[in-house]
Structure formats: C-alpha cells, structure tokens
Design an enzyme around this catalytic site. Structure first.
Site, short mmCIF file in Angstrom:
data_model
loop_
_atom_site.label_atom_id
_atom_site.label_comp_id
_atom_site.label_asym_id
_atom_site.label_seq_id
_atom_site.Cartn_x
_atom_site.Cartn_y
_atom_site.Cartn_z
N ALA A 13 0.80 -1.22 0.00
CA ALA A 13 0.00 0.00 0.00
C ALA A 13 0.83 1.27 0.00
O ALA A 13 0.32 2.35 -0.27
CB ALA A 13 -0.94 0.00 1.20
N THR A 14 2.14 1.16 0.30
CA THR A 14 2.99 2.35 0.27
C THR A 14 4.16 2.22 -0.71
O THR A 14 4.75 3.23 -1.10
CB THR A 14 3.55 2.68 1.67
N GLY A 16 6.14 -0.65 -3.86
CA GLY A 16 6.14 -1.91 -4.60
C GLY A 16 7.57 -2.29 -4.93
O GLY A 16 8.48 -1.46 -4.85
N GLY A 79 -4.91 -6.00 -0.25
CA GLY A 79 -6.24 -6.52 -0.51
C GLY A 79 -7.28 -5.44 -0.73
O GLY A 79 -7.03 -4.25 -0.61
N ASP A 234 -1.17 -10.22 -0.35
CA ASP A 234 0.18 -10.24 0.22
C ASP A 234 0.23 -10.94 1.58
O ASP A 234 1.21 -11.62 1.91
CB ASP A 234 0.78 -8.83 0.31
#
Length: 488
Positions: A13-14, A16, A79, A234
């Site tokens: 979410a922050t 990759g 997710g 994840d």
C-alpha cells in the site's frame, strides 16, 4: 537439482518492488531488483491508485530481473481494492483508493437492507468500511458511472495479471478480503449481492492459488517465463512463509497494516467472532486465516509524511532509537480508533485522542513513535487473548513477519505485553511466500510444511523472550481504561 530462478511482483500500500529468488532445493536467496513508491493521487475529490504507473514499474523491475533466466513470475498485492472493465476489456478508470471517503455513509445505508449479522454469517469477514462490499455498494447507490458501465470486476493483482497475460481472473485469497465471497463455498456470495442490488455478473469464478499458469504477452519480458498464480493477497504469501514448526501459533504480519491471527482448518463464524470483529480469509494451501486487521504502521507513516513536508526527514531506525529514549507508558492510544483511518492531519488526531483521554500531548517524533509502539503491543495482546478464546488454544509463540520484524524495540514490547516468545523474521516474508509458492506450482515443493522449512532455513530469525511482563500487565489495565472504543 538445478538452481531455478523466480520473480515476485510484490505491491504494497505504500511501495512496490520486484524481487528475484534463486532456489537450490534447500534454501532460497532473495535479491531486490527494483523498488518504487506507491503514492495515491487525488483528483476532483476522489483518491485513486496510480495503477498505470505501478504497471510501468513492474515492467521496469522485470526488465532489470533479466527475465530470460526466470522460470516463473508471481504477483501479490494489498487486498480489497479493484478496478472495473468494460465489455471490450478496457479499464474504465483508475482504481479508487480504499481510504477514499466514498464509502463513509454506505456502510450504515447497507445495514438498513441487510443486517451486519447476515453479512457476517455469509462471508465471515470483519466489518470495515474500506471493504470492497461497501465501496461497490456506494458506487451502486450513487449511480457511479464506472460501475454502471462495468462488465468485469478485477482486483489489483488480477489487473496486473490481465496486463501481463491478457487473462482475466479473480483469485480467491484476495477476493476473500472484500466481504463478498461466501466463507463456506469459496465462491462469490451471489444471493447476498443480488439482495442488495449489486450485479453478480461482473465477477469471475474465483480460482485457487497454485493451480494455474499463464503465458506472458509478447514483449512483456524476455525468455519463456510463465505467470504462476500464487496467493495474490500479500498477507496470504506472508503467512505461508511463517517459519513455524508448531501447528498452533500466532502470526503478526507487520507493515502498513498489522494482520494478527492464526491458521484454522475452516472458517470460524460465531457470535463471539463477530463481536470481536474477526475476519476469515483464504490461505494458499487450503487453509483459513482467522485474523484481525490492526492499524499498524499507517499512523507512523502518515506522521512521517507530515514531518517530511516540514523539512524533517525521519527513517525507521532513527525513530526506533528516539522511541527507546522516550518515557515509557506516558501516552497510549487506540490504534484502531476510526479517526486514524483517513489520510492527513495525523499529529492532530493523535493529540486529540490524548487530550480527550487526559494524557499529555506528544510533541517530538520519539514521543509519537513510543506512543504508537506501546499501543500496538498492548492492542496485539488484546487480539491474541481473543484468538485464544475463539479457538480454545493456548499459544506459546508469536511469529512476527514482514518489515516490522526489523523493529527490535517493538518485538520486545510484544513479548513483554503478551508473555509469549516472539520469533521475528523473515523480513521479506511476502516475497518469500510468493517465490516459494511459485516453486510449488513448478513442482519443486510439495506442501506448506515443506515451504515453511525452506523459509526457516533461508532466514535470519531473532528470538525475544518476555522480560517485563508484570510492568506491561499494569500498563494494559491503563490501556483498556483509556480506550474510547474498548474491544476487550
């Protein structure tokens, strides 16, 4: 056995990254090929994910990974989020961010049509406003253009799979986060969805991880690598890589969110599980992940963004050192209080909570960090106690995996608060679970216990024993007294 090389696309979410792993049959050696930020974009009052920028970085990472030497590629992401596609396979707009305010009122509106108890009995998923169910319902009742034109619903890893292979799928582990999957059957809860006016026709039959491979589109990367469908959530990958030898254990997958849970053979759906707001999510090897979402490092990440705008850059090592020097148990917050969910003004929110509960305000990074770490450790204690009650099991070990495994201060706090041994590592649990699941798809590993043995053999694990249990017991009583939303 020849050394096989795999590539994991791991989107958080922050941030990759693309990570490669060389598996020699006994251990796997990981190498980060490319890391990139994942920043939300606000436009016309809506917060979006920049999905095309993420895709471009995935291609860059795969190119750096020398894919002509790679046997397989696997994708996992956070997710709940999704994109909508038209009948011609065109994405209708960038995916809306789960922290967007679109679903703020939708949750309560939906409950007027279908009770929370009915939804929980059907899906076994904890009630959170960010769940895909409430956001899709919000789109429906507000006649959101993309929803009304949609032919296909793809979650974020499904979008990446489509971009890389041309194949449209819905994978089960990620689908189970949305509160729209039937807990018992593993299929979409079509009857429930129809009862609230949603269109089940946009969903594809959910497929299981480990059983599918697709060819990559020409030009995506060199070589003959296949895309192997791993657990695309994840947390499913991270939990698969927990280096446990015991059958019964607690895990904390520690990152932006903290996922605190255990594995069970089947979903646990009871009045107590609903009261405690636990979720049941699908695991990679036909397991059930009974867990609770705790806010995790999101609060600190938002604070760091605030400080960076003021010219004060802080890294985690620095914050841990500052927190260690701060006064213990002077400030405690409820990390899961609803005001901490949204983007922005996090220092004001933290201090408002402290003021409302008659505690001194925080002013320095070390004070904020100490407050969060101690609050998280005590929150985990509550969740672990609830898990023991729900399962009837006594646990001896907490496995902390993911980025939080680096935080020795927090890990010792968890041991002290819970009274349990804490095993920290692997730090790269999500990527490791992704890569080793690919090895299973390719026939090199036969089951979950074998995968976990490789994870343990490939990781530097740190063990923390309780030292100050009695002191934390006293702090725990204060923690419960100060919680505005007491979930004990």
């Amino acid at each position: 056995m020849a050394n096989n090389r795999y590539a994991a696309v791991d989107l958080g979410a922050t941030s990759g990254r693309v990570v490669t792993g060389i598996f020699d049959g006994k251990t796997i050696e990981l190498r980060e090929e490319h890391r990139f930020p994942n920043e939300p974009v606000s436009a016309y009052g809506t917060v979006f994910w920049d999905i095309l920028n993420l895709y471009q970085n995935v291609l860059t990472g795969l190119n750096k990974a020398a894919t002509d030497e790679i046997a397989s590629v696997g994708i996992d992401t956070w997710g709940n989020d999704f994109a909508l596609f038209d009948h011609a396979g065109r994405m209708l707009e960038n995916p809306v961010h789960y922290r967007d305010e679109m679903s703020k009122t939708a949750q309560q509106l939906l409950y007027t049509k279908l009770s929370p108890e009915t939804i929980y009995r059907t899906t076994g998923v904890q009630h959170l406003r960010l769940n895909g169910l409430f956001r899709l319902y919000a789109m429906s009742i507000h006649h959101y253009s993309a929803y009304e034109k949609a032919s296909t619903f793809l979650m974020i890893p499904d979008v990446m799979t489509y971009f890389l292979t041309g194949e449209m799928i819905n994978e089960q582990t990620n689908a189970s986060t949305t509160q729209m999957l039937h807990a018992q059957t593993g299929d979409w809860a079509n009857q429930m969805l129809e009862s609230i006016g949603l269109n089940p026709g946009i969903f594809l039959p959910p497929i299981q991880a480990r059983h599918h491979q697709f060819s990559l589109l020409r030009g995506v990367c060199a070589g003959n690598a296949k895309l192997s469908v791993v657990g695309t959530h994840d947390t499913a990958c991270a939990v698969a890589a927990v280096p446990a030898t015991e059958k019964k254990f607690i895990y904390i997958s520690s990152g932006t969110w903290s996922l605190v849970g255990t594995e069970t053979d089947s979903p646990m759906i009871s009045a107590s599980a609903m009261r405690y707001n636990f979720t049941n999510e699908r695991g990679i090897f036909s397991t059930n992940r009974l867990l609770k979402n705790v806010m995790g490092m999101w609060i600190l990440e938002e604070l760091r963004r605030e400080w960076a705008k003021l010219g004060e850059k802080t890294d985690y090592d620095q914050l841990i050192n500052l927190a260690e020097q701060a006064t213990p148990f002077l400030r405690l917050i409820d990390p899961d209080a609803t005001q901490f969910l949204d983007i922005g003004n996090m220092s004001e929110k933290v201090n408002a909570f402290l003021t409302q509960t008659n505690q001194p305000r925080a002013s320095s990074p070390g004070e904020y960090a100490r407050c969060l770490f101690e609050s998280l450790a005590l929150r985990y204690k509550t969740v672990i106690r609830q898990i023991s009650e729900l399962t009837g099991c006594a646990y001896s070990t907490v496995h902390v995996v993911g980025g939080g495994a680096r935080n020795d201060l927090l890990n010792q706090m968890i041991a002290d608060a819970s009274g349990l041994q804490v095993v920290a590592g692997p730090i790269e649990a999500t990527a490791m679970g992704n890569l080793l699941t690919q090895a299973a798809v390719c026939g090199e590993l036969s089951g979950l216990s074998e995968l976990r043995r490789v994870s343990a053999a490939s990781s530097q694990l740190r063990v923390f024993e309780p030292k100050n249990f009695e002191q934390y017991q006293l702090a725990y009583h204060q923690f419960l007294l100060r919680m505005k939303n007491d979930r004990s």
